[in-house]
Enzyme design. Sequence first.
Site: not given
Ligand code: MG
Length: 381
Positions: A134, A160, A162, A187, A212, A237, A261, A289
């Site tokens: 990520s 992934k 952000k 995400d 996401e 998420d 998670k 995570g």
């Molecule tokens: Mg997320």
Amino acid sequence: MKVERAVLREIGLELREPFRTRRGTVHHRRVLLLTLEGEGLEGWAECVAGVDASFPETVDTAWRALEEGLLPRVVGRQLTRPEEVLSWGSGLGDHRMALAAVEMAAWDLGARAEGVSLARKLGGERASVEVGVSIGLQPSDARLEEVVAGYLADGYERVKIKIEAGRDVEMLARVRERFPRVRLWADANAAYTLADAPRLRELDALGLELLEQPLAANDLVGHARLQEMLTTPLCLDESIGSEADARRALELGACRVVNLKPGRVGGLTESLRIHDLLHSAGIPIWCGGMLESGIGRAHNLALASLPGFTLPGDISASRRYWVRDIVTPALELSAGRMAVPSAPGIGVTVDLERVRALTVREAVLAAPSAHARTGRKHQGQ
Ligand code: MG
């Protein structure tokens, strides 16, 4: 087994580089660690509570819930099955991150008592799991490309990235152009509203494997509407805090993928319920995570070995985040995968000397027969 003692610690762990999301930038992770002891064994877990008010629970609220609420109910009690822990928090309010730490330590303790790995106790089937990385918001597109190239060279299976308004379509298009075949996820950490749907539809051209959490955590209906407008699969998420949330999301058609998670949904028992529900419905799951140390990561690896986890998780190697982890040996990547520990319990060795050196406060609760003390040390690190 009687839980004879609980040790709650806050440690400060230095990040290799700052991690930036729209919530803010983390340079130094405050980590809550919990140990439950009984019959000469120790069960370890980590609380995923955050550090600022953008999180439903923070290190400070979780500390208080554990020290004053949960742990006094745990210590001295007979523990037969880790699932029992869930009812021990009743009447204390919603502290599911704090509760998860107790529950997950109980799973580790239970697995160690049986001499089996946590993965095996949970019903895991894989010896290793595919993992991705990520990537937080970067200062420039050029820097982002460099960072992506670095992680691909390290062997990660997917990246992934952000995103937020103003740092989305064009930025990802550049990444896609430079890395045409990479498994690319985005995400948004709830950065958008349904009014942004036209903008988000532009992402459909980029071949993302998933998008996401574009909308607010409580907006399942909005996600269902958005999913109808997009070909890119939506992944939830922050919206998934319980099995009930997952069930509602499923019924509304609010997503096609779920990021699970365990530390956020109240522990491994609730995670198993969510896994079973989604797996039987054919919804792919992956394990996210929350800037965990090797202890939380080992729990996540065990969970991700279950059959419903069909997409690579954010369970990066220790060196992805930490200058030096608190488990030995450090968790390493091998050909885009990470081995699921097979030793009893979470299967990693906690470097207790290092944990002690990093501890900024500690509370010890002991059953009446043992000597009890509560203390703080090195305050203010
Ligand atoms: Mg997320």
